[in-house]
Write a protein that holds these residues in place. Structure first.
Motif, PDB file in Angstrom:
ATOM      1  N   ARG A  77       1.765  69.666 101.464  1.00  0.00           N
ATOM      2  CA  ARG A  77       1.470  69.386 102.873  1.00  0.00           C
ATOM      3  C   ARG A  77       2.477  68.388 103.392  1.00  0.00           C
ATOM      4  O   ARG A  77       2.526  67.250 102.947  1.00  0.00           O
ATOM      5  CB  ARG A  77       0.081  68.768 102.995  1.00  0.00           C
ATOM      6  CG  ARG A  77      -1.015  69.746 103.204  1.00  0.00           C
ATOM      7  CD  ARG A  77      -2.296  69.013 103.415  1.00  0.00           C
ATOM      8  NE  ARG A  77      -2.216  68.257 104.670  1.00  0.00           N
ATOM      9  CZ  ARG A  77      -3.240  67.686 105.248  1.00  0.00           C
ATOM     10  NH1 ARG A  77      -4.403  67.742 104.683  1.00  0.00           N
ATOM     11  NH2 ARG A  77      -3.096  67.044 106.375  1.00  0.00           N
ATOM     12  N   CYS A  78       3.273  68.792 104.326  1.00  0.00           N
ATOM     13  CA  CYS A  78       4.272  67.892 104.884  1.00  0.00           C
ATOM     14  C   CYS A  78       4.507  68.256 106.349  1.00  0.00           C
ATOM     15  O   CYS A  78       5.424  69.006 106.673  1.00  0.00           O
ATOM     16  CB  CYS A  78       5.564  67.976 104.078  1.00  0.00           C
ATOM     17  SG  CYS A  78       6.749  66.719 104.551  1.00  0.00           S
ATOM     18  N   PHE A  79       3.630  67.746 107.183  1.00  0.00           N
ATOM     19  CA  PHE A  79       3.746  67.970 108.620  1.00  0.00           C
ATOM     20  C   PHE A  79       3.960  66.633 109.315  1.00  0.00           C
ATOM     21  O   PHE A  79       3.742  65.579 108.726  1.00  0.00           O
ATOM     22  CB  PHE A  79       2.474  68.648 109.164  1.00  0.00           C
ATOM     23  CG  PHE A  79       2.211  69.992 108.527  1.00  0.00           C
ATOM     24  CD1 PHE A  79       2.964  71.094 108.865  1.00  0.00           C
ATOM     25  CD2 PHE A  79       1.206  70.134 107.583  1.00  0.00           C
ATOM     26  CE1 PHE A  79       2.728  72.326 108.284  1.00  0.00           C
ATOM     27  CE2 PHE A  79       0.956  71.355 107.000  1.00  0.00           C
ATOM     28  CZ  PHE A  79       1.719  72.450 107.346  1.00  0.00           C
ATOM     29  N   GLU A  80       4.373  66.679 110.547  1.00  0.00           N
ATOM     30  CA  GLU A  80       4.626  65.439 111.282  1.00  0.00           C
ATOM     31  C   GLU A  80       3.363  64.602 111.445  1.00  0.00           C
ATOM     32  O   GLU A  80       3.430  63.381 111.510  1.00  0.00           O
ATOM     33  CB  GLU A  80       5.231  65.762 112.655  1.00  0.00           C
ATOM     34  CG  GLU A  80       6.650  66.267 112.568  1.00  0.00           C
ATOM     35  CD  GLU A  80       7.259  66.487 113.937  1.00  0.00           C
ATOM     36  OE1 GLU A  80       6.803  65.863 114.912  1.00  0.00           O
ATOM     37  OE2 GLU A  80       8.202  67.288 114.015  1.00  0.00           O
ATOM     38  N   LYS A  81       2.208  65.249 111.523  1.00  0.00           N
ATOM     39  CA  LYS A  81       0.961  64.505 111.715  1.00  0.00           C
ATOM     40  C   LYS A  81       0.462  63.844 110.425  1.00  0.00           C
ATOM     41  O   LYS A  81      -0.371  62.949 110.477  1.00  0.00           O
ATOM     42  CB  LYS A  81      -0.121  65.434 112.263  1.00  0.00           C
ATOM     43  CG  LYS A  81      -0.482  66.542 111.303  1.00  0.00           C
ATOM     44  CD  LYS A  81      -1.563  67.431 111.847  1.00  0.00           C
ATOM     45  CE  LYS A  81      -1.859  68.507 110.805  1.00  0.00           C
ATOM     46  NZ  LYS A  81      -3.072  69.186 111.060  1.00  0.00           N
ATOM     47  N   ASP A  82       0.997  64.258 109.267  1.00  0.00           N
ATOM     48  CA  ASP A  82       0.553  63.705 107.984  1.00  0.00           C
ATOM     49  C   ASP A  82       1.158  62.333 107.736  1.00  0.00           C
ATOM     50  O   ASP A  82       2.315  62.083 108.052  1.00  0.00           O
ATOM     51  CB  ASP A  82       0.936  64.641 106.835  1.00  0.00           C
ATOM     52  CG  ASP A  82       0.186  65.958 106.890  1.00  0.00           C
ATOM     53  OD1 ASP A  82      -0.917  65.981 107.459  1.00  0.00           O
ATOM     54  OD2 ASP A  82       0.720  66.953 106.371  1.00  0.00           O
ATOM     55  N   THR A  83       0.370  61.474 107.147  1.00  0.00           N
ATOM     56  CA  THR A  83       0.866  60.156 106.773  1.00  0.00           C
ATOM     57  C   THR A  83       1.526  60.235 105.404  1.00  0.00           C
ATOM     58  O   THR A  83       1.418  61.239 104.695  1.00  0.00           O
ATOM     59  CB  THR A  83      -0.291  59.137 106.719  1.00  0.00           C
ATOM     60  OG1 THR A  83      -1.210  59.539 105.688  1.00  0.00           O
ATOM     61  CG2 THR A  83      -1.018  59.050 108.049  1.00  0.00           C
ATOM     62  N   GLN A  86      -1.036  60.897 102.679  1.00  0.00           N
ATOM     63  CA  GLN A  86      -1.487  62.283 102.557  1.00  0.00           C
ATOM     64  C   GLN A  86      -0.445  63.143 101.848  1.00  0.00           C
ATOM     65  O   GLN A  86      -0.784  63.999 101.027  1.00  0.00           O
ATOM     66  CB  GLN A  86      -1.782  62.869 103.937  1.00  0.00           C
ATOM     67  CG  GLN A  86      -3.011  62.287 104.597  1.00  0.00           C
ATOM     68  CD  GLN A  86      -3.153  62.743 106.038  1.00  0.00           C
ATOM     69  OE1 GLN A  86      -2.167  62.906 106.754  1.00  0.00           O
ATOM     70  NE2 GLN A  86      -4.397  62.947 106.463  1.00  0.00           N
TER      71      GLN A  86
END
Length: 114
Positions: A77-83, A86
């Protein structure tokens, strides 16, 4: 310094140093893995009663790990919204999955040849 104030030559020099560091680390890792594999194959052929089992097990372990790592790369999981926490947790869970996969393959391989 910010990117706007740094001279392009210094910027490219820093990039080159980083690339060289990564390349050096990768070559060291490859050398270690090759030596470990060769040692395991030699010891497996000398110690095991049936030599082909002792020599093929290290290759089975490495190939299972490589396939597992390749498969879980698509699950990170590597999206802009992820910290960062996460993303790190996702990587840890995927690594744990690869460890379970490799251990299961070793157990199954050893059980079949036992």
């Amino acid at each position: 310094k910010t990117l706007k104030t740094i001279h392009p030559v210094n910027y490219l020099d820093a990039i080159g140093e980083n690339i060289a560091d990564v390349g050096g680390t990768s070559s060291d890792l490859f050398e270690t893995m090759s030596l470990t594999l060769a040692t395991a194959v030699i010891l497996g052929s000398k110690i095991h009663k049936v030599p082909y089992i002792g020599t093929s097990l290290p290759f089975a372990i490495i190939s299972t790990g490589t396939l597992g790592c390749t498969a879980v790369c698509y699950k990170v999981r590597c999206f802009e919204k992820d910290t960062a926490r996460q993303i790190r947790r996702s990587l840890q869970c995927n690594l744990f999955g690869v460890i379970i996969l490799v251990q299961g393959a070793v157990f199954g391989y050893s059980y079949l040849h036992w």
